[in-house]
Design a protein around this motif. Structure first.
Motif, mmCIF file in Angstrom:
data_model
loop_
_atom_site.group_PDB
_atom_site.id
_atom_site.type_symbol
_atom_site.label_atom_id
_atom_site.label_comp_id
_atom_site.label_asym_id
_atom_site.label_seq_id
_atom_site.Cartn_x
_atom_site.Cartn_y
_atom_site.Cartn_z
ATOM 1 N N ALA A 223 5.672 5.867 -5.648
ATOM 2 C CA ALA A 223 4.593 4.893 -5.501
ATOM 3 C C ALA A 223 4.482 4.398 -4.062
ATOM 4 O O ALA A 223 5.335 4.672 -3.212
ATOM 5 C CB ALA A 223 4.831 3.719 -6.451
ATOM 6 N N GLU A 224 3.402 3.649 -3.794
ATOM 7 C CA GLU A 224 3.158 3.140 -2.445
ATOM 8 C C GLU A 224 4.328 2.260 -1.986
ATOM 9 O O GLU A 224 4.801 1.399 -2.713
ATOM 10 C CB GLU A 224 1.867 2.339 -2.417
ATOM 11 N N PHE A 225 4.754 2.506 -0.788
ATOM 12 C CA PHE A 225 5.905 1.801 -0.229
ATOM 13 C C PHE A 225 5.605 1.524 1.240
ATOM 14 O O PHE A 225 5.489 2.447 2.044
ATOM 15 C CB PHE A 225 7.157 2.680 -0.376
ATOM 16 N N VAL A 226 5.435 0.252 1.580
ATOM 17 C CA VAL A 226 5.027 -0.110 2.934
ATOM 18 C C VAL A 226 6.182 0.142 3.906
ATOM 19 O O VAL A 226 7.292 -0.369 3.716
ATOM 20 C CB VAL A 226 4.600 -1.589 3.004
ATOM 21 N N LEU A 227 5.904 0.913 4.928
ATOM 22 C CA LEU A 227 6.920 1.228 5.947
ATOM 23 C C LEU A 227 6.400 0.823 7.324
ATOM 24 O O LEU A 227 5.242 1.078 7.659
ATOM 25 C CB LEU A 227 7.241 2.718 5.948
ATOM 26 N N ASN B 122 -3.049 11.379 -6.230
ATOM 27 C CA ASN B 122 -2.329 10.328 -6.950
ATOM 28 C C ASN B 122 -0.859 10.338 -6.541
ATOM 29 O O ASN B 122 -0.286 11.376 -6.215
ATOM 30 C CB ASN B 122 -2.433 10.555 -8.456
ATOM 31 N N TYR B 123 -0.251 9.134 -6.573
ATOM 32 C CA TYR B 123 1.167 9.058 -6.245
ATOM 33 C C TYR B 123 1.983 9.798 -7.291
ATOM 34 O O TYR B 123 1.748 9.678 -8.493
ATOM 35 C CB TYR B 123 1.628 7.596 -6.181
ATOM 36 N N VAL B 124 2.962 10.569 -6.823
ATOM 37 C CA VAL B 124 3.817 11.288 -7.747
ATOM 38 C C VAL B 124 4.765 10.300 -8.412
ATOM 39 O O VAL B 124 4.944 9.164 -7.969
ATOM 40 C CB VAL B 124 4.629 12.389 -7.021
#
Length: 818
Positions: free
Chosen positions: A187-191, A181-183
């Protein structure tokens, strides 16, 4: 040792008074008329010479032969014969394979349609300065937009002690826990990799926030500040869309967080850790600091200057940073310091230092003085620690952000600072190389006289396998790289420069332009039809300087994926009327494409006629023009090329870049047209040890119109060193009229023969370990000068020799001309 050396007549003629070294000429940006006479016109006898820049040197062991005996056993005529034969064979080969005479003829054929324009240095520096001013003004406008947005967002924000708010923490982006799970705050971050940001992984749609480890990420001040500054995301994106040359934009809050656009992942990766460890390891404890005395002295000096109203008009403060004190310096603070502040821990830094900042900034806040600040040049630490492909120097423009709330205005609350980085590379693109000539360049200075950008500013040094920044690389004075050569050392040539400079309005910077007298003052111009030019421009063997701006492709998002060649084609065909292109440069490159097109057929015929492997003495031929056009052709299969990196982006020295013309082009331009310059290159690489050394030979092609001469192109070949060696040893087996074996030759054990390049480094030797890496120490040897082509007049003499590589040149006392 006793030496008989034969030098080819590759040296420049005696410089005229106008080209001899003296005080450099400086030109201020004034309205005064400016004129100067053209210099460095080559004498007619020199223009017709066929020359090769090599040196034949014979060293005999003093234990076996006396000087008199040596000259008797090896007649000077024989040495001259060897030099003449080697020079003629070498010249014939490189001329044949390079096609230099054909290229010269092709430019001669269109000479009637050509004109040569003299470059006006003052006009040039003014134009560059205006363009740079416009560019930098856009950066300032972008920062002002951020200031207005931040102050307005703060004005409309009500502080909420219990605010709950999530944001992207740069350190935690895309990080997961052991359960997948994201801490929190990760959170999810598109790079995505972005070429404009040196191929780093970024997100150009949103910013991210970075916090020091000692700052609590749920502190109400932090949460409210981060929430308020979310309003900057829209402005970040709009600024970047309006001016795609922008790089990093950011907001540094007085509460301790840092918002950066585009969003980026900041990790304590191996490079960062190693960089930190390196800095810590370099710290040395050297005794005990006497803090009490140091602080007392510092406060007394500060008080003296304050009372005398001397020194800076800025706010003044003393900061002491130490790893711990061994004495009690409280009495010093009680006597001198107000307000009494001492920082002992990281927590104190936020609680106390920021209070100082509010006090120091209070006059500016009350008056709302949004001063614009520009920094000195510095290295992008993200690129340096990530070992990016190229070093990037930056300057930053920054402005303070103040609270506009009526209830806090009298307190002078500094909210933080906004800024944007400006890549100096982008700025220097506005002073294009093709307008400055092969040896011309531009440089930037700060108002302190320090270099902001200069071709000779080298901020890194190699320590073992690592590159490290030089101390004080950003405070290098202009006088340290621009100095007049007053040495009495003899030179092959002198390059005399004219300097033009002016300020860049509304900035603390000034711009200088340097033009080399002679060919650097002229640009060759001509016309051809678009149809003919386009046809020849699209040949597969042709490339253009990728760093040069033929057309502006970085403003409109629809143009950013176009290569310069693709952009030129769209511009000329009218397919994209919105493209802005440099019409003069495009005309130049079209002309060059047409004139150089026959070279492709010539090289192809040469390759077919030398299909026999025993005849394959040259790997490839190549040419480049002042307009940045590059052609090349292989005479062997690609798998047999000695130096596969040559003319590729991996080898920046051999191609056109934003910073320089190719090395082989520059070397050729330093000598009269038709004179070939040889340069030794090593093809060895860690993955392919034992590869042969290779040699490039290049010559300039010049055009003369109305008694003005401009260099149009340079052409050359790449060949294996072993071919030069075979040619040389074959030449030294000749004895002129002597029948039978030579009484003395280079094969004799007591005779060492060398071929030396124009910098004094050994090009050919019986001992391979001496090649390239050794310089010839002539000591007190007698030196005999001789021409390298038969019947080419007398030797120019020692007074014109540049002996960069020859040690102990002051002992070259006796010279003779043959």
């Amino acid at each position: 040792a006793v030496g008989d050396c034969s030098f080819s007549p590759c040296l420049h003629p005696e410089p005229s008074r106008d080209t001899m070294p003296g005080l450099p000429r400086f030109h201020l940006d004034t309205s005064a008329p400016h004129s100067r006479r053209p210099c460095h016109q080559w004498p007619g006898s020199w223009a017709s010479l066929q020359k090769t820049v090599v040196i034949l040197c014979l060293l005999l062991s003093s234990t076996s032969l006396s000087p008199t005996h040596a000259q008797t056993e090896i007649p000077l005529e024989t040495v001259k014969l060897w030099a003449d034969t080697f020079g003629r064979d070498l010249y014939d080969t490189v001329t044949k394979y390079s096609g230099s005479l054909l290229l010269q003829k092709k430019y001669k054929d269109v000479e009637s349609s050509l004109r040569i324009k003299e470059v006006d240095g003052l006009e040039l520096v003014r134009k560059f300065s205006e363009d740079m001013e416009t560019m930098l003004r856009r950066k300032v406008e972008a920062v002002k937009n951020l200031v207005e947005a931040a102050e307005e967002a703060d004005l409309n924000h009500e502080f909420n002690e219990s605010l709950v708010f999530n944001y992207y923490n740069s350190v935690l982006i895309n990080e997961r826990d052991e359960n997948g799970n994201y801490v929190e705050l990760g959170a999810e971050f598109v790079l995505e990799s972005n070429a404009h940001f040196s191929n780093l992984m970024v997100n150009t749609s949103i910013s991210s926030v970075q916090l020091p480890t000692n700052v609590y990420n749920k502190d109400p001040d932090i949460l409210n500040g981060v929430y308020m500054s979310e309003a900057l995301n829209t402005v970040f994106v709009e600024n970047f869309q309006r001016d795609p040359t922008l790089t990093w934009q950011y907001f540094g809050s007085s509460t301790g967080f840092f918002r950066i656009y585009p969003g980026i992942l900041v990790q304590a990766d191996r490079d960062n850790r190693e960089h930190f460890k390196q800095l810590v390891d370099e710290l040395m404890v050297k005794g005990v600091g006497v803090v009490n005395q140091a602080l007392t002295e510092a406060f007394q000096i500060l008080k003296q200057f304050q009372e005398a109203r001397q020194g800076s008009l800025c706010n003044q403060a003393i900061m002491l940073i130490t790893d711990g004190a061994v004495e009690d310096y409280e009495p010093v603070f009680e006597k001198y310091n107000w307000p009494d502040r001492k920082i002992s821990t990281l927590a104190d830094a936020q609680e106390n230092v920021m209070e100082y900042l509010h006090v120091l900034s209070r006059p500016m806040v009350i008056n709302h003085d949004h001063d614009i600040t520009w920094t000195e040049a510095y290295m992008d630490s993200k690129l340096f620690t990530s070992q990016a492909q190229s070093l990037m120097l930056l300057t930053t423009v920054a402005m303070p952000v103040f609270s506009k709330k009526n209830e806090t205005r009298s307190h002078g609350i500094l909210l933080g600072v906004v800024g944007s980085d400006v890549a100096l590379r982008e700025l220097m693109k506005l002073a294009p190389r093709y307008k400055l000539g092969v040896h011309g360049y531009a440089f930037l200075n700060t108002n302190n006289g320090y270099i902001l950008s200069h071709p000779d500013l080298r901020p890194l040094y190699r320590d073992g396998k690592k590159l490290k920044p030089k101390p004080n690389y950003n405070s290098v004075d202009l006088s340290e790289v621009e100095w007049e050569d007053r040495a009495e050392t003899k030179r092959v040539l002198f390059l005399t420069n004219d300097y033009f400079f002016t300020d860049i309005s509304d900035t603390p910077f000034s711009l200088g332009v340097v033009l080399s007298r002679g060919h650097g003052e002229y640009i060759l111009l001509g016309n051809t039809t678009v149809e003919e030019g386009l046809h020849d421009l699209l040949h597969p063997d042709l490339t253009l300087a990728s760093d040069w701006i033929y057309c502006i492709t970085d403003i409109d998002p629809d143009h950013r994926k176009l290569s310069q060649l693709e952009a030129i084609v769209r511009f000329l065909t009218g397919e994209d009327p919105d493209l802005e292109c440099d019409e003069e440069l495009v005309r130049e490159v079209l002309l060059d494409a047409v004139v150089t097109a026959p070279m492709e057929a010539y090289w192809t015929a040469m390759a077919l006629n030398t299909s026999d492997e025993s005849e394959q003495v040259v790997d490839m031929a190549f040419l480049g023009t002042r307009a940045g056009l590059l052609r090349s052709s292989l005479f062997v299969g690609s798998e047999k090329v000695s130096d596969k990196k040559f003319l590729t982006p991996e080898d920046e020295a051999s191609i056109f870049t934003m910073d320089h013309f190719p090395l082989w082009y520059r070397q050729a331009a330093e000598h009269p047209a038709g004179s070939f310059v040889f340069n030794l290159r090593s093809a060895e690489a860690p993955e392919s040890p034992g590869q042969p050394m290779v040699v490039t030979a290049s010559t300039a092609v010049a055009v003369t119109v109305d008694k003005k001469t401009a260099i149009a192109a340079a052409v050359g070949v790449q060949m294996r060193l072993e071919f030069l060696q075979r040619t040389f040893w074959a030449a030294t087996r000749q004895c002129g009229t002597v029948e039978g074996p030579c009484p003395e030759s280079c094969q004799d054990s007591h005779l060492d023969c060398f071929v030396i390049d124009n910098n004094g480094f050994i090009l050919i030797s019986e001992r391979s370990q001496e090649v390239r890496h050794w310089e010839v120490e002539l000591g007190g040897n007698q030196v005999i000068w001789q021409p390298g082509q038969p019947g080419e007049g007398s030797n120019p003499g020692l007074e014109q020799m540049r002996v960069n590589g020859l040690k102990k040149t002051e002992s070259l006392l006796e010279t003779k001309s043959i």
